[in-house]
Design a protein around this motif. Structure first.
Motif, PDB file in Angstrom:
ATOM      1  N   LEU A   6       3.058  61.458 -44.332  1.00  0.00           N
ATOM      2  CA  LEU A   6       1.931  61.929 -43.527  1.00  0.00           C
ATOM      3  C   LEU A   6       0.692  61.064 -43.787  1.00  0.00           C
ATOM      4  O   LEU A   6      -0.030  60.703 -42.861  1.00  0.00           O
ATOM      5  CB  LEU A   6       1.636  63.400 -43.817  1.00  0.00           C
ATOM      6  CG  LEU A   6       0.497  64.021 -43.018  1.00  0.00           C
ATOM      7  CD1 LEU A   6       0.741  63.897 -41.512  1.00  0.00           C
ATOM      8  CD2 LEU A   6       0.299  65.469 -43.414  1.00  0.00           C
ATOM      9  N   ALA A   7       0.448  60.699 -45.038  1.00  0.00           N
ATOM     10  CA  ALA A   7      -0.702  59.853 -45.368  1.00  0.00           C
ATOM     11  C   ALA A   7      -0.573  58.481 -44.701  1.00  0.00           C
ATOM     12  O   ALA A   7      -1.551  57.950 -44.159  1.00  0.00           O
ATOM     13  CB  ALA A   7      -0.827  59.701 -46.883  1.00  0.00           C
ATOM     14  N   LEU A   8       0.629  57.895 -44.716  1.00  0.00           N
ATOM     15  CA  LEU A   8       0.842  56.592 -44.090  1.00  0.00           C
ATOM     16  C   LEU A   8       0.641  56.658 -42.575  1.00  0.00           C
ATOM     17  O   LEU A   8      -0.044  55.810 -41.997  1.00  0.00           O
ATOM     18  CB  LEU A   8       2.250  56.077 -44.401  1.00  0.00           C
ATOM     19  CG  LEU A   8       2.467  55.521 -45.801  1.00  0.00           C
ATOM     20  CD1 LEU A   8       3.950  55.299 -46.052  1.00  0.00           C
ATOM     21  CD2 LEU A   8       1.697  54.235 -45.973  1.00  0.00           C
ATOM     22  N   VAL A   9       1.230  57.650 -41.959  1.00  0.00           N
ATOM     23  CA  VAL A   9       1.111  57.782 -40.505  1.00  0.00           C
ATOM     24  C   VAL A   9      -0.348  58.034 -40.128  1.00  0.00           C
ATOM     25  O   VAL A   9      -0.872  57.437 -39.182  1.00  0.00           O
ATOM     26  CB  VAL A   9       2.030  58.912 -39.982  1.00  0.00           C
ATOM     27  CG1 VAL A   9       1.749  59.236 -38.531  1.00  0.00           C
ATOM     28  CG2 VAL A   9       3.485  58.516 -40.164  1.00  0.00           C
ATOM     29  N   THR A  10      -1.030  58.883 -40.863  1.00  0.00           N
ATOM     30  CA  THR A  10      -2.437  59.166 -40.598  1.00  0.00           C
ATOM     31  C   THR A  10      -3.283  57.912 -40.747  1.00  0.00           C
ATOM     32  O   THR A  10      -4.153  57.632 -39.913  1.00  0.00           O
ATOM     33  CB  THR A  10      -2.947  60.262 -41.549  1.00  0.00           C
ATOM     34  OG1 THR A  10      -2.140  61.423 -41.391  1.00  0.00           O
ATOM     35  CG2 THR A  10      -4.405  60.617 -41.256  1.00  0.00           C
ATOM     36  N   GLN A  11      -3.026  57.127 -41.796  1.00  0.00           N
ATOM     37  CA  GLN A  11      -3.784  55.903 -42.010  1.00  0.00           C
ATOM     38  C   GLN A  11      -3.577  54.909 -40.870  1.00  0.00           C
ATOM     39  O   GLN A  11      -4.517  54.285 -40.391  1.00  0.00           O
ATOM     40  CB  GLN A  11      -3.389  55.262 -43.335  1.00  0.00           C
ATOM     41  CG  GLN A  11      -4.196  54.022 -43.663  1.00  0.00           C
ATOM     42  CD  GLN A  11      -3.815  53.424 -45.001  1.00  0.00           C
ATOM     43  OE1 GLN A  11      -2.942  53.940 -45.682  1.00  0.00           O
ATOM     44  NE2 GLN A  11      -4.451  52.341 -45.368  1.00  0.00           N
ATOM     45  N   VAL A  12      -2.346  54.772 -40.419  1.00  0.00           N
ATOM     46  CA  VAL A  12      -2.056  53.834 -39.329  1.00  0.00           C
ATOM     47  C   VAL A  12      -2.716  54.289 -38.031  1.00  0.00           C
ATOM     48  O   VAL A  12      -3.270  53.479 -37.287  1.00  0.00           O
ATOM     49  CB  VAL A  12      -0.532  53.676 -39.141  1.00  0.00           C
ATOM     50  CG1 VAL A  12      -0.209  52.929 -37.874  1.00  0.00           C
ATOM     51  CG2 VAL A  12       0.070  52.966 -40.342  1.00  0.00           C
ATOM     52  N   VAL A  13      -2.695  55.567 -37.767  1.00  0.00           N
ATOM     53  CA  VAL A  13      -3.275  56.078 -36.523  1.00  0.00           C
ATOM     54  C   VAL A  13      -4.803  56.008 -36.558  1.00  0.00           C
ATOM     55  O   VAL A  13      -5.429  55.642 -35.570  1.00  0.00           O
ATOM     56  CB  VAL A  13      -2.797  57.528 -36.258  1.00  0.00           C
ATOM     57  CG1 VAL A  13      -3.566  58.171 -35.128  1.00  0.00           C
ATOM     58  CG2 VAL A  13      -1.308  57.529 -35.954  1.00  0.00           C
TER      59      VAL A  13
END
Length: 94
Positions: free
Chosen positions: A33-40
């Motif tokens: 979730l942290a990775l996806v949030t950072q990318v978005v």
């Protein structure tokens, strides 16, 4: 809140993600979730291959650093004054 599912993830990617999650003190779900949030929220800040590589090498947990230190410094430092001598000197100087 909606859920996502990723299928057919290579084993080495899963290992890298678990290592990264552990290093960041997160669960696997929390790390994803942290990775996806950072990318978005910040496009271009994270490249997928680079992230997995960083998780595998170049970053160490505090436990790994402590273990390396213990291996390098097997004997305690014995050449200096005892702490009691330093404290007495400090008290006498007042």
């Amino acid at each position: 809140m909606p859920n996502l599912s990723i299928k057919n993830v290579p084993a080495d990617v899963i290992v890298g993600l678990r290592e990264r999650a552990s290093a960041n003190h997160r669960s696997l779900q929390g790390e994803l979730l942290a990775l996806v949030t950072q990318v978005v929220t910040n496009p271009g800040s994270v490249s997928g291959a680079e992230t997995v590589q960083r998780a595998r090498k170049g970053y160490k947990s505090i436990e790994q650093i402590a273990q390396e230190h213990r291996q390098l410094k097997k004997r305690p430092y014995r050449k200096g004054p005892h702490s009691t001598e330093l404290i007495r000197q400090d008290r006498d100087a007042r």
